[in-house]
Design an enzyme around this catalytic site. Structure first.
Site, mmCIF file in Angstrom:
data_model
loop_
_atom_site.group_PDB
_atom_site.id
_atom_site.type_symbol
_atom_site.label_atom_id
_atom_site.label_comp_id
_atom_site.label_asym_id
_atom_site.label_seq_id
_atom_site.Cartn_x
_atom_site.Cartn_y
_atom_site.Cartn_z
ATOM 1 C CB THR A 138 -41.876 -42.938 11.627
ATOM 2 O OG1 THR A 138 -43.386 -44.061 11.196
ATOM 3 C CG2 THR A 138 -41.106 -43.646 9.836
ATOM 4 C CB CYS A 182 -28.457 -42.582 -10.721
ATOM 5 S SG CYS A 182 -28.410 -42.185 -8.873
ATOM 6 C CE LYS A 218 7.470 -44.723 1.325
ATOM 7 N NZ LYS A 218 8.190 -44.191 0.973
ATOM 8 C CB ILE A 239 -45.344 -46.001 9.854
ATOM 9 C CG1 ILE A 239 -46.803 -46.026 9.699
ATOM 10 C CG2 ILE A 239 -44.766 -44.748 8.229
ATOM 11 C CD1 ILE A 239 -47.894 -44.355 9.621
HETATM 12 C C1 LIG Z 1 -31.265 -36.766 -12.326
HETATM 13 C C2 LIG Z 1 -30.432 -37.974 -10.454
HETATM 14 C C3 LIG Z 1 -29.331 -38.166 -10.809
HETATM 15 C C4 LIG Z 1 -28.991 -38.862 -9.105
HETATM 16 N N1 LIG Z 1 -27.602 -39.530 -9.336
HETATM 17 C C5 LIG Z 1 -27.163 -40.020 -8.491
HETATM 18 C C6 LIG Z 1 -26.438 -40.180 -7.837
HETATM 19 O O1 LIG Z 1 -25.527 -40.832 -8.848
HETATM 20 N N2 LIG Z 1 -25.279 -40.911 -7.141
HETATM 21 C C7 LIG Z 1 -26.367 -41.220 -5.769
HETATM 22 O O2 LIG Z 1 -25.969 -42.004 -4.848
HETATM 23 N N3 LIG Z 1 -27.684 -40.696 -6.050
HETATM 24 C C8 LIG Z 1 -28.061 -39.958 -7.088
HETATM 25 N N4 LIG Z 1 -29.000 -39.313 -6.924
HETATM 26 C C9 LIG Z 1 -30.570 -39.656 -5.978
HETATM 27 C C10 LIG Z 1 -31.026 -40.452 -5.899
HETATM 28 O O3 LIG Z 1 -31.609 -40.896 -6.992
HETATM 29 C C11 LIG Z 1 -31.533 -41.001 -4.960
HETATM 30 O O4 LIG Z 1 -30.896 -40.918 -3.715
HETATM 31 C C12 LIG Z 1 -32.294 -41.804 -4.689
HETATM 32 O O5 LIG Z 1 -33.181 -42.300 -5.405
HETATM 33 C C13 LIG Z 1 -33.351 -42.060 -3.545
HETATM 34 O O6 LIG Z 1 -34.740 -42.884 -3.414
HETATM 35 P P1 LIG Z 1 -35.784 -43.012 -2.997
HETATM 36 O O7 LIG Z 1 -36.575 -44.077 -3.077
HETATM 37 O O8 LIG Z 1 -35.898 -42.420 -1.542
HETATM 38 O O9 LIG Z 1 -36.727 -42.135 -3.724
HETATM 39 P P2 LIG Z 1 -37.089 -42.266 -5.574
HETATM 40 O O10 LIG Z 1 -35.865 -42.736 -6.066
HETATM 41 O O11 LIG Z 1 -37.115 -40.524 -6.107
HETATM 42 O O12 LIG Z 1 -38.622 -42.711 -5.593
HETATM 43 C C14 LIG Z 1 -39.554 -42.331 -5.106
HETATM 44 C C15 LIG Z 1 -41.149 -41.928 -5.537
HETATM 45 O O13 LIG Z 1 -42.327 -41.968 -4.679
HETATM 46 C C16 LIG Z 1 -43.442 -42.026 -5.563
HETATM 47 N N5 LIG Z 1 -43.969 -41.069 -5.040
HETATM 48 C C17 LIG Z 1 -43.590 -39.362 -3.895
HETATM 49 N N6 LIG Z 1 -44.601 -39.703 -2.673
HETATM 50 C C18 LIG Z 1 -46.050 -40.508 -3.439
HETATM 51 C C19 LIG Z 1 -46.447 -41.017 -3.106
HETATM 52 N N7 LIG Z 1 -47.824 -40.074 -2.554
HETATM 53 N N8 LIG Z 1 -47.796 -41.861 -3.480
HETATM 54 C C20 LIG Z 1 -47.070 -42.613 -4.315
HETATM 55 N N9 LIG Z 1 -45.894 -42.642 -4.817
HETATM 56 C C21 LIG Z 1 -45.175 -41.604 -4.423
HETATM 57 C C22 LIG Z 1 -42.098 -40.139 -6.603
HETATM 58 O O14 LIG Z 1 -43.298 -40.443 -7.658
HETATM 59 C C23 LIG Z 1 -41.254 -41.499 -6.802
HETATM 60 O O15 LIG Z 1 -40.855 -41.963 -7.951
HETATM 61 C C24 LIG Z 1 -29.542 -38.877 -8.295
HETATM 62 C C25 LIG Z 1 -31.201 -38.452 -8.610
HETATM 63 C C26 LIG Z 1 -31.650 -37.384 -9.412
HETATM 64 C C27 LIG Z 1 -33.033 -37.110 -9.960
#
Ligand SMILES: Cc1cc2nc3c(=O)[nH]c(=O)nc-3n(C[C@H](O)[C@H](O)[C@H](O)COP(=O)(O)OP(=O)(O)OC[C@H]3O[C@@H](n4cnc5c(N)ncnc54)[C@H](O)[C@@H]3O)c2cc1C
Length: 546
Positions: free
Chosen positions: A271, A42, A433, A276
């Site tokens: 899932t 973020c 208010k 998983i």
């Molecule tokens: C520029 C930007 C700004 C954002 N700003 C906000 C904000 O202000 N407020 C907000 O609520 N949300 C924001 N978000 C969204 C927020 O970052 C995501 O909702 C959050 O990071 C999701 O978490 P996650 O763990 O699901 O995925 P991620 O944080 O994206 O992590 C997933 C990780 O899994 C890794 N991965 C994927 N496939 C594999 C694999 N096969 N093997 C190994 N590793 C793998 C990826 O490389 C990645 O690093 C923003 C996103 C971005 C890109």
């Protein structure tokens, strides 16, 4: 217990840390295909813009620091390439050595996040086009700006990542145009609220090109030429492509797990395979508003799901995820844009009948210096008063109101709760208010039939059976009037009701809706029944048309 986590950022690392806090003996491994874990996604746009000056501040943990504190085996640049759910093994590719190896697991957690959507537009792989998801993307954009000193940039997509990036590119002195296929920026909020955001962007020097998607990219004289579906040609030194994200479901799908827009999970974030689990942007979850499956990729839910799932992994499904409402906030130059729940389009798509109120209260008492107006929209059920969503925009205090609405929504709150909401008050912070109370009062007036209203969308369909009444002061009329409107200032209305037609419906309006409401009450108390207030007043129409 051997737990493998795929994905080492928001959801994955929250889960890893919580797993360790709950168990000293669990064997925990995090596989992350990128070069970094626990980075602040973020914060990435703000590093590009120079607001965050130290790159190191984006890296909240390193594999080493995480291992030292949590005794978790964190392997960066290790990509999970396949899952054998029957054998409970994962094939992992070590991206540096190129070697592959297998890992076994007792429980597996998927948190691979979401990828930027990249449709097959001709020229989309041009080196001057960037997407923004991770540290590597950020470094590429940062270096490009430093080395090439671009004078212009196109941001494709006016969602929150696009707008944050647009602002930060502007901060670097770059001329920015935002190209958006929809008729408004910020598709997550309603058009009138999005129009205020558009005005702020334009005022701060960002060009906006709406209702026209990109058809192709090509090189022209060292620049990037962007041709739109509408035939417009825009040249820029670089482009950020940010038209949304899609859940990374490839691994899950290939492993035979049930997927839709995201990996399908039950209330325990489990899932279709009981060993998983999945969290974060990769998942579809239950909407806490409609109870239906939704895809809402946000950091808060990802982090909380990660924490919750650790408990379920270790203790066997003891904690339920309540669902996501969809609360978000965004800084757009001087404005805070906050929203929660469903917007009008989403409610209409769900076939939900709803009502809304639109108000422009001050962020704090008007007599205390520095009060600024908020634009505040509340969507609710006309019969039950249940809150469906809200949007609030302003220079300050917008997100605190939306957080309150979100909290009520999580408890199935109604407009009655908003009316009775007791807030902390002193003039520098609020009014006796609060805007949240005001929204509740207005909604209650509608539910109880104390006032009828018309929203700006309906104005164009009014026919000769309607009279239009402007109740503003004479000096305000130069700001524009609705066609055919008669003018009776509010304070003279009681004395001049005989001038108003009793055989027509009357649309009453003022600047923002408050005096219109008072006028409606005067008329209704004087026997007029078909009187309607223009929700949000003429200011809303002028915001949309500017
Ligand atoms: C520029 C930007 C700004 C954002 N700003 C906000 C904000 O202000 N407020 C907000 O609520 N949300 C924001 N978000 C969204 C927020 O970052 C995501 O909702 C959050 O990071 C999701 O978490 P996650 O763990 O699901 O995925 P991620 O944080 O994206 O992590 C997933 C990780 O899994 C890794 N991965 C994927 N496939 C594999 C694999 N096969 N093997 C190994 N590793 C793998 C990826 O490389 C990645 O690093 C923003 C996103 C971005 C890109």
């Amino acid at each position: 217990m051997k737990v493998i986590i795929i994905g080492g950022v928001a959801g994955g690392m929250s889960a890893a840390a919580r797993l360790r806090r709950l168990s000293e003996t669990a064997e925990i491994t995090v596989l992350e295909k990128g070069g970094y874990v626990s980075f602040a996604n973020c914060g990435l746009p703000y590093y590009i813009g120079g607001e965050i000056t130290d790159r190191q501040n984006l890296l909240l943990q390193t594999p080493e620091s995480f291992r030292a504190r949590f005794n978790v085996d964190v392997r960066v640049r290790n990509e999970a390439v396949s899952i054998d759910a029957k054998a409970k093994t994962i094939r992992v590719s070590d991206l540096d050595s190129g070697k592959e190896y297998d890992e076994t697991y007792d429980k597996l957690l998927l948190s691979p996040g979401a990828e930027p959507v990249k449709p097959p537009i001709p020229g989309i792989d041009n080196k001057k086009i960037f997407t923004l998801r991770n540290m590597e993307d950020t470094d590429k954009i940062y270096e490009f700006i430093n080395e090439r000193q671009p004078g212009s940039a196109a941001v494709i997509g006016g969602g929150y990542i696009g707008l944050e990036t647009a602002e930060n590119l502007r901060r670097r002195g770059i001329d920015v145009v935002v190209i958006e296929a929809m008729e408004q920026v910020m598709g997550l909020i309603d058009k009138e609220c999005a129009s205020l955001v558009r005005l702020e962007l334009m005022e701060k020097g960002i060009s906006i090109h709406l209702g026209d998607g990109v058809k192709s990219f090509s090189d022209e004289a060292g620049k990037l030429k962007i041709t739109t579906a509408g035939g417009k040609e825009i040249t820029a030194d670089m482009a950020i492509f940010s038209v949304g994200v899609k859940a990374d479901i490839k691994l899950a799908k290939e492993a035979g797990l049930e997927t839709a827009r995201g990996i399908k999970v039950n209330e325990y974030m489990q899932t279709s395979d009981p060993d998983i689990y999945a969290v974060g942007d990769a998942c579809e979850v239950k909407s806490a508003v409609t109870e239906k499956a939704v895809y809402i990729p946000l950091a808060g839910p990802a982090n909380k799901q990660g924490r919750l799932v650790a408990e379920n992994i270790l203790s066997g499904n003891t904690v339920k995820y309540r669902g996501t409402i969809g609360s978000g906030v965004l800084k757009v130059f001087g404005l805070t844009v906050a929203a929660t729940g469903l917007n009008s389009k989403q409610l209409a798509a769900e076939g939900v009948e709803f009502e809304s109120v639109l108000l422009y209260p001050g962020d704090h008492a008007g007599y205390y210096p520095g009060a600024m107006p908020l634009m505040f929209k509340l969507l609710f059920d006309r019969k039950t008063g249940r809150i469906y969503g809200a949007q609030c925009i302003g220079a300050s205090g917008a997100e605190k109101r939306i957080d309150v609405i979100s909290a009520f929504m999580q408890k199935n709150g109604t407009v009655e709760d908003l009316m009775n909401f007791e807030h902390c008050y002193a003039p520098p912070f609020s009014s006796a208010k609060d805007p949240v109370n005001m929204a509740g009062f207005m909604a209650e007036n509608i539910i109880k039939g104390r006032v009828k209203q018309i929203t700006y969308e309906k104005i164009s369909s009014l026919n000769s059976g309607w009279a239009v009444l402007d109740v503003r002061e004479t000096e305000e009329l130069m700001q524009g009037m609705l066609p055919g409107a008669m003018h009776v200032p509010l304070n003279m209305l009681r004395a001049r009701t005989n001038e108003l037609p009793r055989d027509k419906k009357i649309l009453v309006y003022c600047a923002v809706g408050l005096r219109g409401y008072l006028a409606c009450r005067i008329l209704m108390n004087n026997g007029f029944t078909e009187v309607y207030n223009l929700s949000g007043g003429i200011r809303t129409i002028s915001i949309i048309n500017s």
